[in-house]
Design an enzyme around this catalytic site. Structure first.
Site, PDB file in Angstrom:
ATOM      1  N   GLU A 132      78.031  52.076  39.642  1.00 12.79           N
ATOM      2  CA  GLU A 132      78.941  52.835  39.613  1.00 12.79           C
ATOM      3  C   GLU A 132      78.593  53.526  40.801  1.00 12.79           C
ATOM      4  OE1 GLU A 132      80.893  54.782  36.619  1.00 12.79           O
ATOM      5  OE2 GLU A 132      82.199  53.124  35.928  1.00 12.79           O
ATOM      6  N   GLU A 174      82.749  47.334  32.397  1.00 17.30           N
ATOM      7  CA  GLU A 174      82.577  48.157  31.630  1.00 17.30           C
ATOM      8  C   GLU A 174      84.276  47.975  31.085  1.00 17.30           C
ATOM      9  OE1 GLU A 174      81.156  52.154  32.538  1.00 17.30           O
ATOM     10  OE2 GLU A 174      79.055  51.754  33.099  1.00 17.30           O
TER      11      GLU A 174
HETATM   12  O1  AHR Z   1      80.920  54.611  29.217  1.00 20.05           O
HETATM   13  C1  AHR Z   1      81.622  55.649  29.575  1.00 20.05           C
HETATM   14  C2  AHR Z   1      80.717  55.898  31.460  1.00 20.05           C
HETATM   15  O2  AHR Z   1      82.222  56.202  32.262  1.00 20.05           O
HETATM   16  C3  AHR Z   1      79.966  54.901  31.504  1.00 20.05           C
HETATM   17  O3  AHR Z   1      78.121  55.674  31.967  1.00 20.05           O
HETATM   18  C4  AHR Z   1      79.991  54.819  33.348  1.00 20.05           C
HETATM   19  O4  AHR Z   1      79.311  53.590  33.779  1.00 20.05           O
HETATM   20  C5  AHR Z   1      81.722  54.847  33.643  1.00 20.05           C
HETATM   21  O5  AHR Z   1      81.537  55.979  34.229  1.00 20.05           O
END
Ligand code: AHR
Length: 504
Positions: A185, A308
């Site tokens: 991210e 994710e």
């Molecule tokens: O999964 C929780 C968080 O969500 C992670 O650390 C991040 O990459 C995303 O914003």
């Protein structure tokens, strides 16, 4: 007076008949791309109770958790973050545990971190699970040198100070880690970069990420946040695609807004509908990012890595707000089934994915309470869907009826299908409508079979959960409402259910 009444009656009858008309589904014996097993991957960040209490307790890996995850054939596990990856310095967590650095997890809860779980422990865990490690390197607070050194420590088989240090710390052979994330991210917690700036950083860092003999690196660039299509476009133009295996993408299902995501257990049909509509947006997001990638990579060499995904709710009352601990309901299982159907149907571009997160965090597969452990409804979806891993996807056409709520509509049914290496066909079907059973009549031209078997996951209410007192409330059962009728397969799909059929 008479006429409108008759008209109303006729319309009502027509409406009723239309609602009962079976849904048509066609599955052709035309093989699409292979559904990579890595689509069924998982994410384990050093966050809350995922690692500590979840995978690791005292000084050892929890074998109950390992046994549960082995059963669903976890193919790949991502670590150490997440946001935490960009504050993680690997040297803090190697060597004798008593000498490891004590740091603060400023990403999650400002808690003290004793680093007892580090590189060696993570790779031991992957060995026990029989899965590939996927490590996210630090771009945010790290340096190319630190990343280069970590790779040498992990993957070099010859003589060097770092390879010898690995041996001294108990691991003679290199681990040959292949999947490697260059930051996480980077548009947000990984450094708040612009896509142009990150592209330069990616090119600089990846220049020093070397493939050691026996360990060809598969580099994954930090890709877009959900529907940020500009990020994808800029990266595909500026990063060195020649050394890139994949582009990550993160999209979470949120049934409210970012500050009020809603409870994981106390929700009504309005929230349920919102969650399902948000979950289905994955189809559009994956499709649009894929189309942009097609412009620069028409042969689909670069994978879209959805590393994710899952539903993100408010944390459970009484838990640490920075630990992201949430319960997991039948609703979440329907989200998992739907999302995996979307990935299966985009297997030409989606080469890897990771549900966030495996144990005790967000949409978890496993919840623990001291030495107790339970399997969530989402766990069972991965168990039922594992038959799709490395199978050939089959082309499907589905005209779904709508699930309508308060004047809003979404498709009620979604599906995917595959043929495995022994010729068995599997069809996964999800009915999101919480009150209507749906009959499906499927034409399967070219597919021969004599037996239909299957499993179903459903429950009385969409917010049913498994608890430590009642761990088996939501679990799969044998499904017997599918039958061959001439050339057609007829399936009576109950409301709010996931069904996986096996045709042989
Ligand atoms: O999964 C929780 C968080 O969500 C992670 O650390 C991040 O990459 C995303 O914003």
């Amino acid at each position: 007076m008479k006429k409108p009444c008759l008209l109303f009656l006729l319309l009502a009858i027509a409406g009723g008949l239309a609602a009962q008309r079976p849904v048509s589904l066609t599955i052709r014996d035309t093989s699409g791309p292979v559904i990579s097993r890595n689509i069924y991957g998982h994410f384990s960040e050093d966050l809350g109770r995922c690692i500590y209490d979840g995978f690791w307790t005292g000084d050892h890996i929890r074998m109950d958790v390992v046994a549960a995850l082995k059963k669903i054939k976890v193919p790949v596990l991502r670590w150490p973050g997440g946001c935490y990856a960009d504050q993680y310095h690997w040297r803090d967590a190697i060597g004798p545990r008593k000498d490891r650095k004590r740091t603060v997890n400023t990403s999650w809860g400002m808690v003290s971190e004793d680093n007892s779980f580090g590189t060696h422990e993570f790779l031991e865990l992957c060995g026990l699970l029989g899965c590939q490690p996927y490590i996210a390197g630090n771009v945010g607070t790290g340096t190319p040198e630190e990343m280069e050194n970590w790779l040498e420590y992990l993957n070099f088989n010859g003589k060097s100070t770092l390879a010898d240090l690995r041996r001294q710390n108990g691991h003679e052979q290199p681990w040959n880690v292949s999947f490697w994330g260059v930051g996480n991210e980077s548009w947000g917690c990984g450094g708040s970069m612009t896509p142009e700036y990150y592209s330069n950083e990616y090119n600089r860092y990846s220049e020093f990420c070397k493939s050691y003999p026996g360990a060809p690196l598969k580099l994954i660039a930090s890709g877009p946040n959900s529907d940020d299509y500009n990020w994808t476009d800029v990266l595909m133009q500026h990063i060195d695609l020649g050394r890139t295996w994949g582009l990550s993408m993160h999209y979470y299902t949120i049934a409210g807004d970012w500050d009020h995501k809603g409870s994981a257990t106390q929700f009504d049909e309005d929230r349920y509908f919102k969650a399902m509509a948000a979950c289905l947006k994955m189809e559009e997001i994956v499709g649009k990012h894929s189309a942009i990638m097609d412009k620069y990579d028409p042969r689909k060499r670069i994978g879209l890595v959805v590393d994710e995904w899952g539903i993100w709710t408010d944390p459970e009352p009484g838990s640490h707000p920075g630990f992201l601990y949430q319960q997991n309901s039948l609703r979440d299982a329907l989200i998992a089934g739907t999302t995996l159907n979307i990935f299966n149907n985009h297997a030409d571009r989606v080469k890897m994915a990771a549900l966030a997160q495996t144990v005790n965090v967000l949409q978890a597969l496993v919840l623990t309470d001291k030495d107790k452990m339970l399997l969530t409804p989402t766990y069972y979806i991965f168990d039922m869907y594992k038959v799709h891993q490395d199978a050939k996807s089959l082309v499907i056409q589905l005209a779904s009826p709508d699930y309508e709520y308060a004047g809003r509509r979404i498709p009620a049914v979604n599906a995917s299908a595959s043929r495995d290496s022994s010729g068995v066909v599997h069809i996964s079907l999800v009915n999101l409508d919480p009150s209507k059973a749906i009959t499906i009549r499927a034409g399967l031209p070219g597919i021969t079979y004599t037996n239909v078997g299957g499993q179903i996951l459903t429950s009385g209410r969409f917010n049913d959960v498994n608890t430590f007192d009642q761990p088996d409330k939501v679990k799969p059962a044998v499904f017997s409402r599918a039958r061959k009728d001439g050339d057609e397969l007829v399936v009576e799909l109950p409301a709010e259910s996931v069904v996986v059929l096996e045709l042989k």
